[in-house]
Write a protein that holds these residues in place. Structure first.
Motif, mmCIF file in Angstrom:
data_model
loop_
_atom_site.group_PDB
_atom_site.id
_atom_site.type_symbol
_atom_site.label_atom_id
_atom_site.label_comp_id
_atom_site.label_asym_id
_atom_site.label_seq_id
_atom_site.Cartn_x
_atom_site.Cartn_y
_atom_site.Cartn_z
ATOM 1 N N VAL A 49 63.290 1.718 -83.526
ATOM 2 C CA VAL A 49 63.811 0.900 -84.628
ATOM 3 C C VAL A 49 64.526 -0.332 -84.065
ATOM 4 N N LEU A 50 65.349 -0.124 -83.035
ATOM 5 C CA LEU A 50 66.066 -1.245 -82.424
ATOM 6 C C LEU A 50 65.100 -2.263 -81.824
ATOM 7 N N GLU A 51 64.041 -1.775 -81.180
ATOM 8 C CA GLU A 51 63.059 -2.686 -80.593
ATOM 9 C C GLU A 51 62.365 -3.515 -81.664
ATOM 10 N N GLU A 52 62.032 -2.911 -82.798
ATOM 11 C CA GLU A 52 61.424 -3.651 -83.905
ATOM 12 C C GLU A 52 62.387 -4.701 -84.442
ATOM 13 N N MET A 53 63.658 -4.329 -84.557
ATOM 14 C CA MET A 53 64.658 -5.287 -85.010
ATOM 15 C C MET A 53 64.758 -6.457 -84.034
ATOM 16 N N GLY A 54 64.698 -6.142 -82.752
ATOM 17 C CA GLY A 54 64.761 -7.187 -81.741
ATOM 18 C C GLY A 54 63.558 -8.115 -81.802
ATOM 19 N N LEU A 55 62.374 -7.548 -81.994
ATOM 20 C CA LEU A 55 61.169 -8.368 -82.108
ATOM 21 C C LEU A 55 61.229 -9.265 -83.341
ATOM 22 N N SER A 56 61.723 -8.718 -84.427
ATOM 23 C CA SER A 56 61.878 -9.495 -85.658
ATOM 24 C C SER A 56 62.857 -10.648 -85.434
ATOM 25 N N ALA A 57 63.953 -10.365 -84.763
ATOM 26 C CA ALA A 57 64.948 -11.401 -84.476
ATOM 27 C C ALA A 57 64.366 -12.481 -83.574
ATOM 28 N N GLN A 58 63.582 -12.079 -82.576
ATOM 29 C CA GLN A 58 62.962 -13.053 -81.685
ATOM 30 C C GLN A 58 61.983 -13.949 -82.440
ATOM 31 N N HIS A 59 61.222 -13.361 -83.354
ATOM 32 C CA HIS A 59 60.283 -14.140 -84.159
ATOM 33 C C HIS A 59 61.048 -15.164 -85.013
ATOM 34 N N GLU A 60 62.118 -14.705 -85.654
ATOM 35 C CA GLU A 60 62.915 -15.612 -86.477
ATOM 36 C C GLU A 60 63.536 -16.717 -85.628
ATOM 37 N N MET A 61 63.954 -16.380 -84.408
ATOM 38 C CA MET A 61 64.522 -17.389 -83.512
ATOM 39 C C MET A 61 63.490 -18.470 -83.188
ATOM 40 N N ARG A 62 62.251 -18.064 -82.920
ATOM 41 C CA ARG A 62 61.199 -19.052 -82.633
ATOM 42 C C ARG A 62 60.969 -19.963 -83.842
ATOM 43 N N MET A 63 61.000 -19.381 -85.035
ATOM 44 C CA MET A 63 60.819 -20.186 -86.253
ATOM 45 C C MET A 63 61.971 -21.179 -86.413
ATOM 46 N N ILE A 64 63.186 -20.726 -86.129
ATOM 47 C CA ILE A 64 64.353 -21.603 -86.246
ATOM 48 C C ILE A 64 64.303 -22.712 -85.208
ATOM 49 N N GLU A 65 63.936 -22.374 -83.983
ATOM 50 C CA GLU A 65 63.832 -23.390 -82.938
ATOM 51 C C GLU A 65 62.800 -24.450 -83.312
ATOM 52 N N ALA A 66 61.681 -24.027 -83.896
ATOM 53 C CA ALA A 66 60.668 -24.983 -84.348
ATOM 54 C C ALA A 66 61.220 -25.845 -85.483
ATOM 55 N N ALA A 67 61.980 -25.230 -86.397
ATOM 56 C CA ALA A 67 62.583 -25.994 -87.495
ATOM 57 C C ALA A 67 63.590 -27.011 -86.964
ATOM 58 N N LEU A 68 64.364 -26.621 -85.962
ATOM 59 C CA LEU A 68 65.324 -27.558 -85.359
ATOM 60 C C LEU A 68 64.599 -28.733 -84.707
ATOM 61 N N MET A 69 63.441 -28.474 -84.129
ATOM 62 C CA MET A 69 62.642 -29.566 -83.557
ATOM 63 C C MET A 69 62.180 -30.509 -84.672
ATOM 64 N N ARG A 70 61.803 -29.931 -85.823
ATOM 65 C CA ARG A 70 61.388 -30.773 -86.954
ATOM 66 C C ARG A 70 62.568 -31.592 -87.479
ATOM 67 N N VAL A 71 63.775 -31.012 -87.443
ATOM 68 C CA VAL A 71 64.969 -31.772 -87.843
ATOM 69 C C VAL A 71 65.137 -32.967 -86.911
ATOM 70 N N GLU A 72 65.029 -32.725 -85.605
ATOM 71 C CA GLU A 72 65.219 -33.788 -84.610
ATOM 72 C C GLU A 72 64.179 -34.899 -84.742
ATOM 73 N N THR A 73 62.945 -34.528 -85.093
ATOM 74 C CA THR A 73 61.879 -35.531 -85.190
ATOM 75 C C THR A 73 61.764 -36.142 -86.577
ATOM 76 N N GLY A 74 62.622 -35.702 -87.497
ATOM 77 C CA GLY A 74 62.590 -36.239 -88.851
ATOM 78 C C GLY A 74 61.489 -35.657 -89.716
ATOM 79 N N GLU A 75 60.891 -34.563 -89.285
ATOM 80 C CA GLU A 75 59.796 -33.952 -90.034
ATOM 81 C C GLU A 75 60.247 -32.721 -90.831
ATOM 82 N N TYR A 76 61.519 -32.386 -90.760
ATOM 83 C CA TYR A 76 62.029 -31.216 -91.493
ATOM 84 C C TYR A 76 61.880 -31.464 -92.991
#
Length: 107
Positions: A49-76
């Protein structure tokens, strides 16, 4: 129509929360050292269960990092598929989404 309040701050805060959650999960996973078989079985189930939670968190982190890149480039706030504006309501609900409602993957 509501406006999205400072997406960079919202996304950065959520990213920090996820990093803390992953650190807690790693600590919990490393703490299991039972020598008793029933306890080990229970810990293993908990670990899955903890490993699944960790994988889910990692996936969300990648999505957030991509969104932050869109903020920086004005594409958000612009759909990466069709180029339409993503509604403020959708961004309030899903700040890291790269898709408008029409292009969002159906699950």
């Amino acid at each position: 129509m509501q406006t999205v309040q400072d997406p960079k701050t919202t996304l950065t805060l959520r990213l920090e929360q996820l990093k803390a959650r992953i650190a807690e999960i790693e600590t919990e996973l490393e703490s299991h050292q039972s020598k008793d078989w029933p306890d080990m079985a229970s810990e293993r189930e908990s670990d899955e269960v903890l490993e699944e939670m960790g994988l889910s968190a990692q996936h969300e982190m990648r999505m957030i990092e991509a969104a932050l890149m869109r903020v920086e480039t004005g594409e958000y706030g612009t759909c990466v598929t069709c180029g339409a504006e993503i509604s403020a309501e959708r961004l309030q609900l899903l700040p890291a989404t790269p898709f408008c409602r029409d292009c969002a993957p159906r699950r």
